[in-house]
Write an enzyme that holds these catalytic residues in place. Structure first.
Site, PDB file in Angstrom:
ATOM      1  N   ASP A 243      11.636  -0.384  -0.848  1.00  0.00           N
ATOM      2  CA  ASP A 243      12.846  -0.782  -1.580  1.00  0.00           C
ATOM      3  C   ASP A 243      14.030   0.150  -1.336  1.00  0.00           C
ATOM      4  OD1 ASP A 243      10.675  -1.508  -4.373  1.00  0.00           O
ATOM      5  OD2 ASP A 243      11.211  -2.732  -2.648  1.00  0.00           O
TER       6      ASP A 243
HETATM    7  N1  LIG Z   1       7.311  -1.159   3.957  1.00  0.00           N
HETATM    8  C1  LIG Z   1       7.811  -1.986   3.032  1.00  0.00           C
HETATM    9  N2  LIG Z   1       7.098  -3.061   2.635  1.00  0.00           N
HETATM   10  C2  LIG Z   1       7.607  -3.906   1.702  1.00  0.00           C
HETATM   11  C3  LIG Z   1       8.867  -3.643   1.102  1.00  0.00           C
HETATM   12  C4  LIG Z   1       9.617  -2.508   1.555  1.00  0.00           C
HETATM   13  O1  LIG Z   1      10.757  -2.244   1.099  1.00  0.00           O
HETATM   14  N3  LIG Z   1       9.059  -1.706   2.513  1.00  0.00           N
HETATM   15  N4  LIG Z   1       9.329  -4.473   0.070  1.00  0.00           N
HETATM   16  C5  LIG Z   1       8.234  -5.190  -0.609  1.00  0.00           C
HETATM   17  C6  LIG Z   1       8.530  -6.079  -1.773  1.00  0.00           C
HETATM   18  N5  LIG Z   1       8.279  -5.355  -3.020  1.00  0.00           N
HETATM   19  C7  LIG Z   1       9.336  -5.290  -3.876  1.00  0.00           C
HETATM   20  O2  LIG Z   1      10.330  -5.987  -3.648  1.00  0.00           O
HETATM   21  C8  LIG Z   1       7.012  -4.777  -3.337  1.00  0.00           C
HETATM   22  C9  LIG Z   1       5.868  -5.407  -2.879  1.00  0.00           C
HETATM   23  C10 LIG Z   1       4.611  -4.864  -3.162  1.00  0.00           C
HETATM   24  C11 LIG Z   1       4.483  -3.703  -3.904  1.00  0.00           C
HETATM   25  C12 LIG Z   1       3.108  -3.177  -4.130  1.00  0.00           C
HETATM   26  O3  LIG Z   1       2.920  -2.195  -4.827  1.00  0.00           O
HETATM   27  N6  LIG Z   1       2.097  -3.858  -3.524  1.00  0.00           N
HETATM   28  C13 LIG Z   1       0.668  -3.432  -3.574  1.00  0.00           C
HETATM   29  C14 LIG Z   1      -0.252  -4.627  -3.778  1.00  0.00           C
HETATM   30  C15 LIG Z   1       0.193  -5.480  -4.946  1.00  0.00           C
HETATM   31  C16 LIG Z   1      -0.705  -6.748  -5.050  1.00  0.00           C
HETATM   32  O4  LIG Z   1      -1.766  -6.791  -4.407  1.00  0.00           O
HETATM   33  O5  LIG Z   1      -0.262  -7.678  -5.757  1.00  0.00           O
HETATM   34  C17 LIG Z   1       0.304  -2.860  -2.205  1.00  0.00           C
HETATM   35  O6  LIG Z   1       0.897  -3.325  -1.179  1.00  0.00           O
HETATM   36  O7  LIG Z   1      -0.618  -2.020  -2.174  1.00  0.00           O
HETATM   37  C18 LIG Z   1       5.633  -3.066  -4.362  1.00  0.00           C
HETATM   38  C19 LIG Z   1       6.890  -3.611  -4.080  1.00  0.00           C
HETATM   39  C20 LIG Z   1       7.452  -5.969   0.436  1.00  0.00           C
HETATM   40  N7  LIG Z   1       6.887  -5.012   1.340  1.00  0.00           N
END
Ligand SMILES: Nc1nc2c(c(=O)[nH]1)N[C@@H](CN(C=O)c1ccc(C(=O)N[C@@H](CCC(=O)O)C(=O)O)cc1)CN2
Length: 299
Positions: A243
């Site tokens: 983000d």
């Molecule tokens: N490298 C990046 N990847 C993603 C970004 C980014 O800015 N850099 N934006 C996200 C979208 N997002 C908020 O907008 C967001 C998505 C996912 C998570 C998170 O903590 N995900 C967990 C799993 C959650 C689940 O299984 O439901 C994880 O990936 O371990 C936080 C923020 C999209 N990707």
């Protein structure tokens, strides 16, 4: 109303260079020599960076005037050759883009479909000049929506342990479909630093808050606990820092103390979809200049 461009005849020139007198004069001189009409031109001389940014929409008059092809890749190649000396002279980063060549955007979604739905509708009716060759999701919720649009749907489940394999599958689909850009339509999985680097400036995410406020997970709960009076959404390029990527577009709406976090999330869907679709359109129309951690948007 959607603008229908003609292949090879309607082009966009984008240019960024150290600011100095004569840039627009030089570019418009080549446009004149090449029989191009300037149909739109925007520029910004950035006082904080000393850079000059230009976006010019050009139309080639006539059919192959002076023996030059008016359409197709040859038209773009000979225009690039014509503008190359100007780019060299001003030490510019520049390109000539065919407006009739739809941007190929692979869309990723998890379980919230409002941004996906809005983007697919606007792509289908020509409001956004993109082709969506595939939809990828870690859930199966939107397979029917993809089928209705006649778009291949790929269910790629993701767990902490299978993230590398899931991303390898994504890379295969990016190559298979000759993808220009990935659009994360509320896709809730963090992408690897390597993929972010490999696709730098070509992954757009919609975050459901007005960044830099309320980064990370559950931003509407964070906003509710803070007692905000506006909520919003931020479309940004994706980087390894969650983000934190360069902001492309933001939108907001007023709220008040009566809304629960769930009601804030419901109320936010409209602004999320609006900001996301505008950001994807501006990117596809070569309106976004990405410079370091900021953008210049010729909207
Ligand atoms: N490298 C990046 N990847 C993603 C970004 C980014 O800015 N850099 N934006 C996200 C979208 N997002 C908020 O907008 C967001 C998505 C996912 C998570 C998170 O903590 N995900 C967990 C799993 C959650 C689940 O299984 O439901 C994880 O990936 O371990 C936080 C923020 C999209 N990707």
């Amino acid at each position: 109303m959607p603008v229908t461009a003609e292949p090879g005849r309607d082009v966009v020139l984008t240019l960024s260079s150290p600011d100095r007198p004569g840039i627009v004069h030089a570019v418009s001189g080549v446009a004149l020599e090449q029989g191009l009409t300037i149909t739109d031109s925007q520029q910004f001389a950035d006082p904080s960076s000393g850079e000059f940014h230009l976006r010019m929409e050009l139309r080639r008059d006539g059919d192959g005037a002076q023996g030059r092809p008016a359409t197709g890749p040859a038209g773009i190649a000979d225009l690039r050759a014509a503008f190359a000396p100007v780019g060299e002279r001003f030490g510019a980063q520049w390109d000539v883009h065919d407006r009739a060549e739809p941007h190929r955007v692979l869309v990723m979604v998890s379980r919230m479909g409002h941004c996906l739905n809005d983007l697919l509708f606007r792509a289908r009716n020509g409001q956004i000049p993109i082709t969506v060759p595939a939809i990828v999701s870690n859930h199966e919720d939107f397979a029917d929506l993809a089928a209705w649009h006649g778009i291949p749907f790929h269910h790629v489940p993701v767990t902490r342990d299978t993230k590398p394999q899931a991303e390898q599958r994504l890379r295969e689909l990016l190559a298979k479909h000759d993808v220009d850009t990935i659009a994360l339509a509320r896709y809730m999985q963090v992408l690897s630093p390597q993929l972010c680097a490999d696709m730098s400036g070509r992954i757009i995410n919609i975050h459901h808050s007005l960044l830099p406020s309320f980064k990370g997970a559950r931003p509407y709960t964070q906003a509710h606990d803070r007692g905000v009076k506006v909520i919003g959404a931020t479309a940004h390029y994706v980087t390894a820092d969650l983000d934190e990527g360069p902001i492309i577009e933001q939108d907001f709406r007023r709220v008040d103390h009566r809304l629960t976090p769930e009601q804030l999330a419901q109320a936010g869907q409209e602004v999320e979809a609006a900001a996301f679709s505008r950001a994807v359109r501006w990117h596809a129309e070569h309106r976004v200049v990405l410079r370091g951690g900021r953008t210049v948007v010729f909207n």
